[in-house]
Design a protein around this motif. Sequence first.
Motif, PDB file in Angstrom:
ATOM      1  N   TYR A 112    -101.747  25.196   7.803  1.00 25.19           N
ATOM      2  CA  TYR A 112    -103.136  24.802   8.030  1.00 25.19           C
ATOM      3  C   TYR A 112    -103.891  25.881   8.784  1.00 25.19           C
ATOM      4  CZ  TYR A 112    -101.314  20.256   6.797  1.00 25.19           C
ATOM      5  OH  TYR A 112    -100.705  19.222   6.134  1.00 25.19           O
ATOM      6  N   PRO A 113    -105.081  26.245   8.297  1.00 24.34           N
ATOM      7  CA  PRO A 113    -105.939  27.145   9.081  1.00 24.34           C
ATOM      8  C   PRO A 113    -106.421  26.420  10.343  1.00 24.34           C
ATOM      9  CG  PRO A 113    -106.668  26.997   6.787  1.00 24.34           C
ATOM     10  CD  PRO A 113    -105.631  25.939   6.994  1.00 24.34           C
TER      11      PRO A 113
ATOM     12  N   LEU B 227    -107.678  22.344  11.187  1.00 26.83           N
ATOM     13  CA  LEU B 227    -107.109  21.491  12.231  1.00 26.83           C
ATOM     14  C   LEU B 227    -108.193  21.018  13.201  1.00 26.83           C
ATOM     15  CD1 LEU B 227    -103.785  23.421  12.897  1.00 26.83           C
ATOM     16  CD2 LEU B 227    -104.063  21.235  11.692  1.00 26.83           C
ATOM     17  N   ALA B 228    -109.133  21.891  13.523  1.00 30.54           N
ATOM     18  CA  ALA B 228    -110.237  21.495  14.407  1.00 30.54           C
ATOM     19  C   ALA B 228    -111.048  20.365  13.758  1.00 30.54           C
ATOM     20  CB  ALA B 228    -111.126  22.695  14.719  1.00 30.54           C
ATOM     21  N   GLN B 229    -111.316  20.480  12.472  1.00 31.77           N
ATOM     22  CA  GLN B 229    -112.056  19.428  11.761  1.00 31.77           C
ATOM     23  C   GLN B 229    -111.228  18.151  11.677  1.00 31.77           C
ATOM     24  OE1 GLN B 229    -112.765  21.478   8.082  1.00 31.77           O
ATOM     25  NE2 GLN B 229    -114.639  22.459   8.821  1.00 31.77           N
ATOM     26  N   GLN B 230    -109.952  18.285  11.369  1.00 31.41           N
ATOM     27  CA  GLN B 230    -109.057  17.135  11.222  1.00 31.41           C
ATOM     28  C   GLN B 230    -109.017  16.291  12.499  1.00 31.41           C
ATOM     29  OE1 GLN B 230    -107.081  16.035   8.660  1.00 31.41           O
ATOM     30  NE2 GLN B 230    -106.108  14.458   9.901  1.00 31.41           N
ATOM     31  N   PHE B 231    -108.939  16.976  13.647  1.00 32.70           N
ATOM     32  CA  PHE B 231    -108.790  16.256  14.916  1.00 32.70           C
ATOM     33  C   PHE B 231    -110.092  16.132  15.698  1.00 32.70           C
ATOM     34  CE2 PHE B 231    -104.556  17.858  13.899  1.00 32.70           C
ATOM     35  CZ  PHE B 231    -103.873  16.659  13.902  1.00 32.70           C
ATOM     36  N   ARG B 232    -111.169  16.631  15.104  1.00 35.49           N
ATOM     37  CA  ARG B 232    -112.493  16.532  15.728  1.00 35.49           C
ATOM     38  C   ARG B 232    -112.497  17.096  17.146  1.00 35.49           C
ATOM     39  NH1 ARG B 232    -114.058  10.605  13.393  1.00 35.49           N
ATOM     40  NH2 ARG B 232    -114.357  11.317  11.266  1.00 35.49           N
ATOM     41  N   VAL B 233    -111.945  18.307  17.248  1.00 36.23           N
ATOM     42  CA  VAL B 233    -111.940  19.043  18.508  1.00 36.23           C
ATOM     43  C   VAL B 233    -112.512  20.428  18.239  1.00 36.23           C
ATOM     44  CG1 VAL B 233    -109.971  17.776  19.481  1.00 36.23           C
ATOM     45  CG2 VAL B 233    -109.579  19.898  18.224  1.00 36.23           C
ATOM     46  N   SER B 234    -112.800  21.145  19.287  1.00 36.24           N
ATOM     47  CA  SER B 234    -113.370  22.478  19.123  1.00 36.24           C
ATOM     48  C   SER B 234    -112.318  23.457  18.624  1.00 36.24           C
ATOM     49  CB  SER B 234    -113.943  22.978  20.448  1.00 36.24           C
ATOM     50  OG  SER B 234    -112.887  23.279  21.336  1.00 36.24           O
TER      51      SER B 234
ATOM     52  N   ALA C 109    -111.782  26.289  19.800  1.00 39.84           N
ATOM     53  CA  ALA C 109    -111.159  26.860  21.002  1.00 39.84           C
ATOM     54  C   ALA C 109    -110.006  25.980  21.497  1.00 39.84           C
ATOM     55  CB  ALA C 109    -112.192  27.040  22.104  1.00 39.84           C
ATOM     56  N   SER C 110    -110.171  24.659  21.430  1.00 35.25           N
ATOM     57  CA  SER C 110    -109.099  23.748  21.834  1.00 35.25           C
ATOM     58  C   SER C 110    -107.884  23.904  20.934  1.00 35.25           C
ATOM     59  CB  SER C 110    -109.576  22.296  21.787  1.00 35.25           C
ATOM     60  OG  SER C 110    -110.572  22.073  22.746  1.00 35.25           O
ATOM     61  N   VAL C 111    -108.130  24.034  19.634  1.00 35.90           N
ATOM     62  CA  VAL C 111    -107.021  24.223  18.695  1.00 35.90           C
ATOM     63  C   VAL C 111    -106.327  25.548  18.975  1.00 35.90           C
ATOM     64  CG1 VAL C 111    -106.394  24.532  16.262  1.00 35.90           C
ATOM     65  CG2 VAL C 111    -108.049  22.778  16.904  1.00 35.90           C
ATOM     66  N   THR C 112    -107.098  26.596  19.185  1.00 33.83           N
ATOM     67  CA  THR C 112    -106.522  27.912  19.452  1.00 33.83           C
ATOM     68  C   THR C 112    -105.631  27.881  20.682  1.00 33.83           C
ATOM     69  OG1 THR C 112    -108.383  29.032  18.395  1.00 33.83           O
ATOM     70  CG2 THR C 112    -107.074  30.333  19.946  1.00 33.83           C
TER      71      THR C 112
ATOM     72  N   GLU D  42    -104.102  25.299  22.077  1.00 33.80           N
ATOM     73  CA  GLU D  42    -102.912  24.482  21.843  1.00 33.80           C
ATOM     74  C   GLU D  42    -101.937  25.187  20.910  1.00 33.80           C
ATOM     75  OE1 GLU D  42    -100.745  22.085  23.339  1.00 33.80           O
ATOM     76  OE2 GLU D  42    -102.818  21.520  23.786  1.00 33.80           O
ATOM     77  N   VAL D  43    -102.446  25.835  19.884  1.00 29.38           N
ATOM     78  CA  VAL D  43    -101.595  26.583  18.958  1.00 29.38           C
ATOM     79  C   VAL D  43    -100.892  27.715  19.700  1.00 29.38           C
ATOM     80  CG1 VAL D  43    -101.693  28.208  17.002  1.00 29.38           C
ATOM     81  CG2 VAL D  43    -102.730  25.924  16.810  1.00 29.38           C
ATOM     82  N   ASP D  44    -101.607  28.410  20.571  1.00 28.49           N
ATOM     83  CA  ASP D  44    -100.985  29.489  21.345  1.00 28.49           C
ATOM     84  C   ASP D  44     -99.856  28.955  22.226  1.00 28.49           C
ATOM     85  OD1 ASP D  44    -102.692  31.317  20.169  1.00 28.49           O
ATOM     86  OD2 ASP D  44    -104.056  31.423  21.892  1.00 28.49           O
ATOM     87  N   ARG D  45    -100.071  27.809  22.888  1.00 27.98           N
ATOM     88  CA  ARG D  45     -99.038  27.206  23.735  1.00 27.98           C
ATOM     89  C   ARG D  45     -97.809  26.814  22.919  1.00 27.98           C
ATOM     90  NH1 ARG D  45    -103.464  24.025  25.880  1.00 27.98           N
ATOM     91  NH2 ARG D  45    -104.094  24.933  27.839  1.00 27.98           N
TER      92      ARG D  45
END
Length: 192
Positions: free
Chosen positions: A26-27, A31-38, A40-43, A45-48
């Motif tokens: 998933y790009p 994922l940001a659209q799927q979970f309705r988050v920014s 930046a939040s996805v980035t 969490e993905v980095d962690r």
Amino acid sequence: MLLPLVRTAFQGELLAWLYLHPEDEYPLVVLAQQFRVSPASVTREVDRLSAAGLIKVRRVGNLRLVSADEETIIARPLTELLALTYGPIVVLPELLSGVPGVEEAYIYGSWAARYEGEPGRVPRDVDVLVVGEPGEDDLYLVARRAEQQLGREVNLRRMSRGTWESTDEDPFLESLRSRPLVGLEIEGTGVA
């Protein structure tokens, strides 16, 4: 509260989505659209999660594609834990989206209470209210498929739109509306 090992509900939902769809990438924007988050939040969490070795990130040009890391030694038990905890919010919308007559759906009961942060034990079952006029056989099949994927009992209760919107004194509806309800995003209904 569903799985105290994860930092946030978003982290649990993201991990569940990836581990319950292990064959897909998933790009970040999806994922940001799927979970309705920014984004930046996805980035973050993905980095962690990538640094922890739980997910894989692959670059294609400027695009970062994310997937579950099925090679980690904890992949199988983690998948089972995620299915038991955050799995309902991933599995049920997909299964219900294919059922004619489903207008809305909500998880209620102990699973919804844990999801909303009420303390307590991990629920043994998942209670789902389906608003609309789907067929009983269709709902039975959805419940059995969900049970197979989630490893727990799934109880689907159907209610007509008129009953759901009714202002009559109905003890079940009053109880339902006074407790946590987790809306499921059913494809094609625009409701979550």
